[in-house]
Design an enzyme around this catalytic site. Sequence first.
Site, PDB file in Angstrom:
ATOM      1  N   GLU A 154       0.912  -1.211  -0.244  1.00 52.45           N
ATOM      2  CA  GLU A 154       0.083  -0.201  -0.009  1.00 52.45           C
ATOM      3  C   GLU A 154       0.934   1.231  -0.056  1.00 52.45           C
ATOM      4  O   GLU A 154       0.403   2.422   0.316  1.00 52.45           O
ATOM      5  CB  GLU A 154      -0.830   0.029   1.189  1.00 52.45           C
ATOM      6  CG  GLU A 154      -1.800  -1.177   1.118  1.00 52.45           C
ATOM      7  CD  GLU A 154      -2.697  -1.187   2.471  1.00 52.45           C
ATOM      8  OE1 GLU A 154      -3.704  -0.456   2.613  1.00 52.45           O
ATOM      9  OE2 GLU A 154      -2.387  -2.177   3.255  1.00 52.45           O
ATOM     10  N   PHE A 158     -14.734 -15.599   0.796  1.00 57.40           N
ATOM     11  CA  PHE A 158     -13.545 -14.541   0.416  1.00 57.40           C
ATOM     12  C   PHE A 158     -12.374 -14.921   1.170  1.00 57.40           C
ATOM     13  O   PHE A 158     -12.206 -15.196   2.229  1.00 57.40           O
ATOM     14  CB  PHE A 158     -14.062 -12.906   1.002  1.00 57.40           C
ATOM     15  CG  PHE A 158     -15.067 -12.324  -0.224  1.00 57.40           C
ATOM     16  CD1 PHE A 158     -14.788 -11.570  -1.105  1.00 57.40           C
ATOM     17  CD2 PHE A 158     -16.218 -12.387   0.306  1.00 57.40           C
ATOM     18  CE1 PHE A 158     -15.540 -11.216  -1.996  1.00 57.40           C
ATOM     19  CE2 PHE A 158     -17.258 -11.736  -0.557  1.00 57.40           C
ATOM     20  CZ  PHE A 158     -16.804 -11.216  -1.513  1.00 57.40           C
ATOM     21  N   SER A 198      -6.533  -2.683   1.480  1.00 60.01           N
ATOM     22  CA  SER A 198      -6.517  -2.245   0.260  1.00 60.01           C
ATOM     23  C   SER A 198      -7.083  -3.355  -0.811  1.00 60.01           C
ATOM     24  O   SER A 198      -6.874  -3.188  -1.756  1.00 60.01           O
ATOM     25  CB  SER A 198      -5.605  -1.311  -0.374  1.00 60.01           C
ATOM     26  OG  SER A 198      -5.326   0.071   0.362  1.00 60.01           O
ATOM     27  N   ALA A 212     -19.156 -15.486   2.587  1.00 57.41           N
ATOM     28  CA  ALA A 212     -19.697 -14.283   1.856  1.00 57.41           C
ATOM     29  C   ALA A 212     -20.969 -13.834   2.635  1.00 57.41           C
ATOM     30  O   ALA A 212     -21.833 -14.685   2.994  1.00 57.41           O
ATOM     31  CB  ALA A 212     -19.726 -14.418   0.468  1.00 57.41           C
ATOM     32  N   SER A 248     -11.362   8.617  -0.297  1.00 53.89           N
ATOM     33  CA  SER A 248     -11.438   7.996   0.949  1.00 53.89           C
ATOM     34  C   SER A 248     -12.601   8.273   1.703  1.00 53.89           C
ATOM     35  O   SER A 248     -13.021   9.479   1.646  1.00 53.89           O
ATOM     36  CB  SER A 248     -10.133   8.200   1.894  1.00 53.89           C
ATOM     37  OG  SER A 248      -9.164   7.708   1.300  1.00 53.89           O
TER      38      SER A 248
END
EC number: 6.3.2.4
Length: 374
Positions: free
Chosen positions: A19, A195, A203, A235, A342
């Site tokens: 990041e 996931f 991120s 999920a 953001s």
Amino acid sequence: MSQVSKIRVAVVFGGRSSEHAISCVTAGAVMAAIDRDRYDVLPIGIARDGRWVLAPEDQRLAIEDGRLPEVSGGGSALALPFDPDSRGLMVVEPGKVPATLGEVDVVLPLLHGPYGEDGTIQGLLDLAGVRYVGAGVLASAVGMDKGFMKLVWQARGLPVGPYVLIGDREWRRERKRKLDEVKEQLGLAAGRAVFVKPARAGSSMGITRVADEADLEAAVETAREHDPKVIVEAAIEGREIECGVLQGLDDGPPEASLPAEVQMAGDHDFYDFETKYLDGGTRMAIPPDLPAEAIEEVRAIAGQAFEALDCEGLARVDFFHTPDGRWILNEINTMPGFTPASAFPQMWAATGLDYPSLVDRLIQTALRRSTGLR
């Protein structure tokens, strides 16, 4: 009349994590917002190889035409002496006696991900006796590790979704057992999506949505490219809602912003890196279209999640809001992005705290904190 000296703020950005570029963008936006009549700003970049350098004020710190910024590493090398009484930085040039840059009153460690948001730089600053913005060592480390984060929240009775952790040794020694555990416990074998994420990254780096159990092993390997510890989450059907939290004033309880709903456009499956920062594929609805009581409930839970981890300064707490009206905690970010895209600054602006005032409050809060255990 003698001139009152300015408060010296070291803005640290870049870093060794994936990041790096977003940290640079955050720093550019924050430095543009700092009141230079009150604060003397010292920009410090950390190159991808870990070198600390005195960064030029005119360095490009924005995404332009899809190009991500980075710290070049070509500036004067810096070192932080481990002397709690000095609170200074040293310029280290080959063949020369180290020169001091003077004392630093507070550090803004605008670093995202490992080696910055995970307690490492916080420990370094504690050793040096320097005040800084944001969570301390333990809260930063727990907030970065999605497994420990969820364990703490569960222990405090806060709502989290089903998940399975896969440690490095488990993956190397018991791969089949862990794959079977994910398939059975999270419903992948029955067709429910999961996931797969690095446990200590942000991120959306290295995240894969898996709907077919045949793709699970490859997804774990993808996550392991970023972190040998992996978390697999069931999920959750629901809307993605975020809420900003600030440390309370005068030892009061934490304050939560109006929440925001992440609304994705196009064919994105989830809120990934490209969607967040590059293609403009999202918008924020602040506040979301929810009943007033639901908005107050999520703000309350966000504050509880912040306190459960013993956070300081700021955090962004992410939720799912299910069709039956339940709130489920997804994760916490103890140094959320401050880029123009953001959610954190947008939520606080909608709550009544504009960008420069938000930055000022964070600095002032940090100046009142103790150093180390004192």
